[in-house]
Design a protein around this motif. Structure first.
Motif, PDB file in Angstrom:
ATOM      1  N   TRP A   1      40.524  15.635  -8.941  1.00 55.18           N
ATOM      2  CA  TRP A   1      41.927  16.264  -9.444  1.00 55.18           C
ATOM      3  C   TRP A   1      42.494  16.895  -8.034  1.00 55.18           C
ATOM      4  O   TRP A   1      43.863  16.455  -8.231  1.00 55.18           O
ATOM      5  CB  TRP A   1      41.690  17.413 -10.375  1.00 55.18           C
TER       6      TRP A   1
ATOM      7  N   SER B   1      46.082  13.349 -13.077  1.00 56.40           N
ATOM      8  CA  SER B   1      46.508  14.060 -14.132  1.00 56.40           C
ATOM      9  C   SER B   1      45.132  14.560 -14.509  1.00 56.40           C
ATOM     10  O   SER B   1      44.113  13.822 -14.850  1.00 56.40           O
ATOM     11  CB  SER B   1      46.962  13.150 -15.206  1.00 56.40           C
ATOM     12  N   GLY B   2      45.068  15.979 -14.971  1.00 55.64           N
ATOM     13  CA  GLY B   2      43.759  16.456 -15.536  1.00 55.64           C
ATOM     14  C   GLY B   2      43.233  15.744 -16.933  1.00 55.64           C
ATOM     15  O   GLY B   2      42.260  15.720 -17.433  1.00 55.64           O
ATOM     16  N   ASP B   3      44.293  15.590 -17.649  1.00 52.36           N
ATOM     17  CA  ASP B   3      44.050  15.051 -18.944  1.00 52.36           C
ATOM     18  C   ASP B   3      43.487  13.645 -18.953  1.00 52.36           C
ATOM     19  O   ASP B   3      42.497  13.154 -19.631  1.00 52.36           O
ATOM     20  CB  ASP B   3      45.442  15.091 -19.983  1.00 52.36           C
ATOM     21  N   ASP B   4      44.146  12.842 -17.921  1.00 54.55           N
ATOM     22  CA  ASP B   4      43.641  11.438 -17.932  1.00 54.55           C
ATOM     23  C   ASP B   4      42.254  11.539 -17.128  1.00 54.55           C
ATOM     24  O   ASP B   4      41.457  10.614 -17.477  1.00 54.55           O
ATOM     25  CB  ASP B   4      44.594  10.558 -16.997  1.00 54.55           C
TER      26      ASP B   4
ATOM     27  N   LEU C   1      39.992  13.725 -17.280  1.00 50.43           N
ATOM     28  CA  LEU C   1      38.793  14.242 -18.281  1.00 50.43           C
ATOM     29  C   LEU C   1      38.795  13.105 -19.491  1.00 50.43           C
ATOM     30  O   LEU C   1      37.734  13.081 -19.994  1.00 50.43           O
ATOM     31  CB  LEU C   1      39.248  15.462 -18.908  1.00 50.43           C
ATOM     32  N   GLY C   2      39.736  12.399 -19.866  1.00 49.43           N
ATOM     33  CA  GLY C   2      39.572  11.499 -20.693  1.00 49.43           C
ATOM     34  C   GLY C   2      38.809  10.205 -20.335  1.00 49.43           C
ATOM     35  O   GLY C   2      38.072   9.782 -21.316  1.00 49.43           O
TER      36      GLY C   2
ATOM     37  N   LYS D   1      35.240  11.448 -20.389  1.00 44.74           N
ATOM     38  CA  LYS D   1      34.610  11.622 -21.770  1.00 44.74           C
ATOM     39  C   LYS D   1      34.269  10.342 -22.171  1.00 44.74           C
ATOM     40  O   LYS D   1      33.483  10.052 -23.107  1.00 44.74           O
ATOM     41  CB  LYS D   1      35.692  12.411 -22.783  1.00 44.74           C
TER      42      LYS D   1
ATOM     43  N   TYR E   1      39.022   3.715 -14.131  1.00 45.67           N
ATOM     44  CA  TYR E   1      39.845   4.987 -13.754  1.00 45.67           C
ATOM     45  C   TYR E   1      39.905   5.101 -12.277  1.00 45.67           C
ATOM     46  O   TYR E   1      40.971   5.188 -11.625  1.00 45.67           O
ATOM     47  CB  TYR E   1      39.596   5.952 -14.402  1.00 45.67           C
TER      48      TYR E   1
END
Length: 85
Positions: free
Chosen positions: A39, A45-48, A50-51, A54, A63
């Motif tokens: 990151w 992007s933290g959301d992307d 972590l997505g 997961k 990614y």
């Protein structure tokens, strides 16, 4: 877009090139510490991030290949005016 090598990614993250290769190919997921490094070092992007984590190894590998192992091309040098213009 320029391609980064396993060595270059590993160097930025403080890991061995083989570890970088395992992240790139989906053979391994990163630790929490390495997620933070990804990151931070690659401005992700933290959301992307972590997505993708997961979603599992295949999604994370995709990614990594798209967001980490490619880098924006360097900005071209500014044009210098021709003499007499």
């Amino acid at each position: 877009m320029a391609k980064l090598t396993n060595y270059e990614v590993g160097e930025r993250l403080g890991i061995d090139f083989t570890h970088a290769s395992m992240l790139k190919t989906g053979r391994r997921l990163p630790s929490a510490r390495l997620l933070v490094e990804l990151w931070d070092k690659f401005n992700l992007s933290g959301d992307d991030l972590l997505g993708a984590y997961k979603a599992g190894r295949p999604a994370f590998a995709t990614y990594m290949q798209e967001m980490v192992f490619t880098a924006p091309d360097e900005d071209p040098a500014p044009e210098t005016p021709e003499p007499g213009k």
